[in-house]
Design an enzyme around this catalytic site. Structure first.
Site, PDB file in Angstrom:
ATOM      1  N   ILE A   1     -65.786   1.579 -33.528  1.00 24.99           N
ATOM      2  CA  ILE A   1     -66.082   2.843 -32.864  1.00 24.99           C
ATOM      3  C   ILE A   1     -67.494   2.902 -32.292  1.00 24.99           C
ATOM      4  O   ILE A   1     -67.772   3.707 -31.402  1.00 24.99           O
ATOM      5  CB  ILE A   1     -65.865   4.011 -33.861  1.00 24.99           C
ATOM      6  CG1 ILE A   1     -65.873   5.376 -33.155  1.00 24.99           C
ATOM      7  CG2 ILE A   1     -66.928   3.983 -34.971  1.00 24.99           C
ATOM      8  CD1 ILE A   1     -64.747   5.595 -32.194  1.00 24.99           C
ATOM      9  N   TYR A   2     -68.396   2.071 -32.764  1.00 21.98           N
ATOM     10  CA  TYR A   2     -69.791   2.170 -32.327  1.00 21.98           C
ATOM     11  C   TYR A   2     -69.913   1.858 -30.836  1.00 21.98           C
ATOM     12  O   TYR A   2     -69.572   0.753 -30.390  1.00 21.98           O
ATOM     13  CB  TYR A   2     -70.685   1.217 -33.114  1.00 21.98           C
ATOM     14  CG  TYR A   2     -70.831   1.546 -34.586  1.00 21.98           C
ATOM     15  CD1 TYR A   2     -70.461   2.789 -35.104  1.00 21.98           C
ATOM     16  CD2 TYR A   2     -71.331   0.607 -35.475  1.00 21.98           C
ATOM     17  CE1 TYR A   2     -70.586   3.079 -36.450  1.00 21.98           C
ATOM     18  CE2 TYR A   2     -71.466   0.893 -36.830  1.00 21.98           C
ATOM     19  CZ  TYR A   2     -71.091   2.131 -37.314  1.00 21.98           C
ATOM     20  OH  TYR A   2     -71.215   2.414 -38.645  1.00 21.98           O
TER      21      TYR A   2
END
Length: 328
Positions: free
Chosen positions: A60-61
């Site tokens: 998700i980063y």
């Protein structure tokens, strides 16, 4: 650099883990303060040169771009067999009905996507970023076991959940002969110590490695109480976690960190990290670095040994906080 086993495994990890949430394309995802690839690479190189072999990122980063940047940098600066590479899954990666969570479909899709972005055949530690309330834990644990047996993952870990949930997952795996979690990535620092109640004793008893995130409370422990940074003014996560109703107690903790640091003539970050490092359950705090001195302070903290009196002084102003970080 010091090296320790990750829990009861035979895996050697550096006493510090470099968290890579700050490395990614700023225009992608939810971290507009992140450093782009050109800016990020010196930090990853510096970490390798300092002896850090443990790197943590997540799908998700920065919408997957953190994994891409970290993968390319590590390929240039280190040998793959010398690196312990960790990533995570759970949060939404696409708008489809199966674009998030810990279903078998999500796990099988996301491990392949992460491997592609990281440019590697396997990750050393694959972690569930949060607990999935909509998927049976049996489905999740069996799918994680299968990606281990497929050779795509060496070990599995968990992050930010209640102790009863963690033990339920471990029991499910043990009952079926599946792979168990070897690590817990949880929220722990001088401003948030609720994990001391159940999770830390549990991990210590079960031989699970603890790799805390936000060891400096998003920087709150490293600066004066009223001082703001460009990131703190726009970071919704930091605001949610550290703008608590226990303002007076939190302020006292921050001031005590400053007092201990002043007497020792060292940066406050070293005091806050040294406090974490002296905890028996803690394997390796996950440090963030967007300035070179962040890395230098973290490495120097390994040599700081706080006295019992200093530890008591740092801890005694703390008051119980509402649970944060565990809820998805």
């Amino acid at each position: 650099m010091e090296y320790v086993k990750l829990g009861r495994t035979g895996l050697d990890v550096s006493r510090l883990c470099l968290g890579c949430m700050s490395y990614g394309v700023p225009e992608r995802g939810m971290a507009p303060w992140s450093l782009n690839e050109e800016q990020s690479r010196p930090f990853i190189q510096k970490a390798v040169e300092a002896g850090i072999n443990f790197f943590d990122t997540a799908n998700i980063y920065s919408d997957g771009t953190s994994e891409e940047i970290v993968g390319r940098a590590l390929k240039d600066f280190a040998r793959r067999d010398e690196i312990v590479l960790a990533t995570k899954l759970f949060f939404r990666m696409n708008d489809g009905p199966n674009g998030a969570g810990l279903s078998r479909k999500a796990i099988m899709n996301e491990i392949d996507n992460s491997l592609m972005r990281l440019g590697t055949d396997y990750v050393d530690l694959y972690q569930i970023h949060r607990w999935d309330h909509t998927t049976p834990i049996e489905e999740t644990m069996e799918a994680l076991h299968d990606v281990v047996k497929a050779g795509k993952v060496r070990y599995i870990g968990a992050s930010s959940m209640y102790a009863w949930q963690f033990m339920k997952a471990q029991h499910t795996a043990e009952r079926h002969g599946w792979t168990k979690f070897v690590s817990m990535q949880n929220h722990l620092n001088l401003l948030y110590r609720e994990e001391e109640r159940e999770m830390l004793p549990l991990c210590l008893d079960e031989g699970v490695g603890v790799i805390p995130w936000s060891p400096l409370a998003k920087g709150r422990l490293t600066r004066d109480w009223n001082e703001q940074t460009a990131r703190s003014e726009i970071d919704p996560v930091g605001k949610a976690f550290y703008e608590s109703t226990m303002v007076e107690a939190d302020r006292q903790v921050v001031e005590r960190v400053a007092e201990v640091a002043g007497k020792r003539d060292i940066p406050r970050a070293q005091v806050a990290l040294a406090w974490l490092l002296q905890k028996e359950a803690v394997t390796a705090p996950i440090i963030g670095a967007t300035k070179i001195h962040h890395l230098e302070d973290a490495v120097s903290a390994l040599s700081v040994k706080l006295t019992a009196e200093e530890i008591s002084f740092l801890e005694e102003a703390y008051v119980p906080h509402p649970v944060t970080g565990n809820l998805s």
